[in-house]
Design a protein around this motif. Structure first.
Motif, short mmCIF file in Angstrom:
data_model
loop_
_atom_site.label_atom_id
_atom_site.label_comp_id
_atom_site.label_asym_id
_atom_site.label_seq_id
_atom_site.Cartn_x
_atom_site.Cartn_y
_atom_site.Cartn_z
N MET A 178 0.80 -1.22 0.00
CA MET A 178 0.00 0.00 0.00
C MET A 178 0.84 1.28 0.00
O MET A 178 0.30 2.37 -0.16
CB MET A 178 -0.93 0.01 1.21
N TYR A 180 3.04 4.47 1.34
CA TYR A 180 3.03 5.37 2.49
C TYR A 180 1.62 5.92 2.69
O TYR A 180 1.00 6.43 1.74
CB TYR A 180 3.99 6.53 2.27
N THR A 181 1.12 5.85 3.91
CA THR A 181 -0.25 6.28 4.18
C THR A 181 -0.32 7.16 5.42
O THR A 181 0.56 7.14 6.28
CB THR A 181 -1.18 5.06 4.37
N THR A 182 -1.42 7.91 5.49
CA THR A 182 -1.69 8.79 6.63
C THR A 182 -3.21 8.91 6.78
O THR A 182 -3.94 8.71 5.80
CB THR A 182 -1.00 10.16 6.42
N ALA A 188 -2.69 14.18 3.54
CA ALA A 188 -2.08 13.30 2.54
C ALA A 188 -1.84 14.06 1.24
O ALA A 188 -0.78 13.89 0.60
CB ALA A 188 -2.99 12.10 2.29
N ARG A 192 1.77 14.70 -0.48
CA ARG A 192 1.98 14.24 -1.85
C ARG A 192 2.49 15.37 -2.74
O ARG A 192 3.39 15.19 -3.56
CB ARG A 192 0.67 13.69 -2.41
N ILE A 213 -1.15 0.44 7.95
CA ILE A 213 -1.85 1.07 6.83
C ILE A 213 -2.88 2.05 7.38
O ILE A 213 -3.69 1.67 8.23
CB ILE A 213 -2.57 0.02 5.95
N SER A 214 -2.81 3.29 6.94
CA SER A 214 -3.81 4.30 7.31
C SER A 214 -4.76 4.54 6.14
O SER A 214 -4.64 3.94 5.09
CB SER A 214 -3.12 5.59 7.75
N CYS A 216 -5.41 7.07 3.95
CA CYS A 216 -5.10 7.71 2.67
C CYS A 216 -3.68 7.42 2.20
O CYS A 216 -2.72 7.64 2.94
CB CYS A 216 -5.26 9.23 2.78
N LYS A 217 -3.58 6.97 0.96
CA LYS A 217 -2.27 6.74 0.37
C LYS A 217 -1.67 8.06 -0.10
O LYS A 217 -2.35 8.88 -0.71
CB LYS A 217 -2.38 5.76 -0.80
#
Length: 257
Positions: A178, A180-182, A188, A192, A213-214, A216-217
């Motif tokens: 997945m 990096y997520t937040t 996010a 980005r 895994i959060s 939003c990617k």
């Protein structure tokens, strides 16, 4: 040992260590691998943990986000070691983006490069940068109550005025599939965009962020190098296949890149 007792022990172990390998549970519980797998399946079906490759991790809500005060006192020594190494990546005359967050905040006292210009969405970062006599541009916009990060459409308009040699970005989750997520979509989006505007990006994150895994990617694993204190063994090979990693030992000051 009864199944209920084993499962309570598994949850206790996860509460203390956050991530645990299957073989470690087999050893600690003195149970067969098939028995432990059934326990993990049962606990996952009850939404008490998340099974990952080779083990399990403590289940968190995808959009759950600790506040700044909580994060400040978590993994303090690891964050300082990561920050010290990250700051060494900054060169004289660099223009950098410093993401809001506790690990990036720790970087500021270690910035030794001369004539550095910093853009940040962290008001605390701006204050400390000015006190350390480092030129700083603070993005405007909506300040979140939890993390105190500045986000939103105004921040996005502001950041588009800049270009960066390097972006240092914090995350809530690092996963081989997945990326990096937040938790927050607006945060996010800003992370980005900072990455897109930078010649190179580093994700600064302690080992607790791996196999998480959060909601939003932000971007794929290969799009940024990682600076961390340790890579959990269960996901080490999968992560290393996809990106470069610098690991610092907070106990000895040694570095492996």
């Amino acid at each position: 040992m009864l199944a209920e007792e084993r499962q309570q022990m598994i949850l206790q172990i996860l509460t203390e260590s956050h991530v645990v390998k299957l073989q470690e549970l087999v050893h600690m519980l003195a149970a067969s691998e098939s028995t432990v797998r059934r326990d993990l399946q049962d606990l996952e079906s009850r939404q008490l943990l998340r099974r990952i490759h080779g083990g399990a991790s403590l289940l968190k809500k995808l959009n759950e986000e600790p506040d700044m005060e909580t994060k400040t006192f978590k993994n303090v020594h690891q964050k300082k070691a990561i920050a010290k190494l990250a700051a060494k990546k900054i060169k004289d005359n660099d223009c950098i983006y410093l993401d809001a967050g506790t690990t990036t905040l720790e970087m500021i006292p270690y910035i030794k490069a001369r004539n550095v210009t910093v853009v940040t969405n962290g008001p605390s970062h701006g204050d400390l940068l000015v006190r350390n006599k480092i030129l700083c541009y603070l993005l405007g916009g909506l300040m979140k109550r939890t993390t105190k990060a500045v986000v939103g459409s105004i921040a996005m308009q502001n950041i588009n005025l800049f270009r960066f040699d390097t972006a240092f970005i914090g995350v809530n989750g690092i996963d081989a599939s997945m990326g990096y997520t937040t938790p927050d979509p607006e945060e996010a989006a800003l992370k980005r965009r900072a990455h897109d505007l930078a010649a190179r990006s580093y994700v600064v994150a302690d080992s607790s962020k791996f196999a998480e895994i959060s909601f939003c990617k932000m971007f794929d694993l290969r799009e940024a190098a990682i600076i961390t204190d340790e890579i959990p063994e269960m996901c080490q090979s999968l992560i290393q296949e996809k990106t470069s990693i610098c690991v610092t030992n907070h106990l000895s000051d040694s570095v492996q890149c």
